[in-house]
Design a protein around this motif. Structure first.
Motif, PDB file in Angstrom:
ATOM      1  N   MET A   1     -18.619 -17.530  -0.333  1.00  0.00           N
ATOM      2  CA  MET A   1     -17.722 -16.521   0.198  1.00  0.00           C
ATOM      3  C   MET A   1     -18.202 -15.121  -0.176  1.00  0.00           C
ATOM      4  SD  MET A   1     -15.269 -15.976   2.109  1.00  0.00           S
ATOM      5  CE  MET A   1     -13.839 -16.917   2.401  1.00  0.00           C
ATOM      6  N   ARG A   5     -18.875 -11.870   2.337  1.00  0.00           N
ATOM      7  CA  ARG A   5     -18.244 -10.564   2.126  1.00  0.00           C
ATOM      8  C   ARG A   5     -19.295  -9.462   2.016  1.00  0.00           C
ATOM      9  NH1 ARG A   5     -14.085 -10.526  -2.530  1.00  0.00           N
ATOM     10  NH2 ARG A   5     -13.830  -8.426  -1.731  1.00  0.00           N
ATOM     11  N   MET A  55      -8.246  -4.563   6.386  1.00  0.00           N
ATOM     12  CA  MET A  55      -8.667  -5.960   6.386  1.00  0.00           C
ATOM     13  C   MET A  55      -8.933  -6.450   4.967  1.00  0.00           C
ATOM     14  SD  MET A  55     -11.133  -6.004   9.742  1.00  0.00           S
ATOM     15  CE  MET A  55     -11.881  -7.534   9.316  1.00  0.00           C
ATOM     16  N   GLN A  56      -9.563  -5.603   4.162  1.00  0.00           N
ATOM     17  CA  GLN A  56      -9.836  -5.968   2.779  1.00  0.00           C
ATOM     18  C   GLN A  56      -8.538  -6.123   1.990  1.00  0.00           C
ATOM     19  OE1 GLN A  56     -12.047  -3.005   0.659  1.00  0.00           O
ATOM     20  NE2 GLN A  56     -12.466  -4.342  -1.060  1.00  0.00           N
ATOM     21  N   MET A  58      -5.544  -6.910   3.197  1.00  0.00           N
ATOM     22  CA  MET A  58      -4.866  -8.132   3.649  1.00  0.00           C
ATOM     23  C   MET A  58      -5.531  -9.377   3.078  1.00  0.00           C
ATOM     24  SD  MET A  58      -2.201  -7.367   5.215  1.00  0.00           S
ATOM     25  CE  MET A  58      -1.779  -8.985   5.785  1.00  0.00           C
ATOM     26  N   TYR A  59      -6.842  -9.349   2.957  1.00  0.00           N
ATOM     27  CA  TYR A  59      -7.558 -10.475   2.362  1.00  0.00           C
ATOM     28  C   TYR A  59      -7.120 -10.687   0.918  1.00  0.00           C
ATOM     29  CZ  TYR A  59     -11.321 -13.261   0.400  1.00  0.00           C
ATOM     30  OH  TYR A  59     -12.034 -14.230  -0.251  1.00  0.00           O
ATOM     31  N   ARG A  60      -7.004  -9.582   0.165  1.00  0.00           N
ATOM     32  CA  ARG A  60      -6.569  -9.690  -1.222  1.00  0.00           C
ATOM     33  C   ARG A  60      -5.145 -10.225  -1.322  1.00  0.00           C
ATOM     34  NH1 ARG A  60      -8.551  -3.981  -3.812  1.00  0.00           N
ATOM     35  NH2 ARG A  60     -10.777  -4.352  -3.586  1.00  0.00           N
ATOM     36  N   LEU A  62      -3.440 -12.085   0.930  1.00  0.00           N
ATOM     37  CA  LEU A  62      -3.354 -13.465   1.393  1.00  0.00           C
ATOM     38  C   LEU A  62      -4.074 -14.442   0.472  1.00  0.00           C
ATOM     39  CD1 LEU A  62      -3.788 -12.952   5.228  1.00  0.00           C
ATOM     40  CD2 LEU A  62      -1.676 -13.412   3.965  1.00  0.00           C
ATOM     41  N   LYS A  63      -5.080 -13.977  -0.238  1.00  0.00           N
ATOM     42  CA  LYS A  63      -5.826 -14.840  -1.141  1.00  0.00           C
ATOM     43  C   LYS A  63      -4.970 -15.233  -2.344  1.00  0.00           C
ATOM     44  CE  LYS A  63     -10.068 -15.067  -3.803  1.00  0.00           C
ATOM     45  NZ  LYS A  63     -11.220 -14.334  -4.284  1.00  0.00           N
TER      46      LYS A  63
END
Length: 65
Positions: A1, A5, A55-56, A58-60, A62-63
């Protein structure tokens, strides 16, 4: 991953650099189709980093779930 990234980060920076160069070229060119694209390029120069940051973020978020 991590590799994915990094690849996405480098491609985002490269796209932003190309947009900035195109914006500078269109700003200094007097007439022609490239000077007509200046407002769109300026908007994209501002919107692209904002979208990439969102986007970054939201990734944090949701992770963690």
């Amino acid at each position: 991953m991590k590799i994915l990234r990094r690849i996405l980060a480098v491609s985002g920076i490269a796209a932003w650099a190309v947009l900035i160069v195109l914006t500078l070229i269109s700003a200094f060119s007097g007439t022609g189709p490239l000077s007509d694209a200046l407002p769109g390029l300026l908007f994209t120069d501002i919107a692209l980093p904002v979208v990439l940051y969102a986007m970054q973020l939201m990734y944090r978020i949701l992770k963690k779930k």
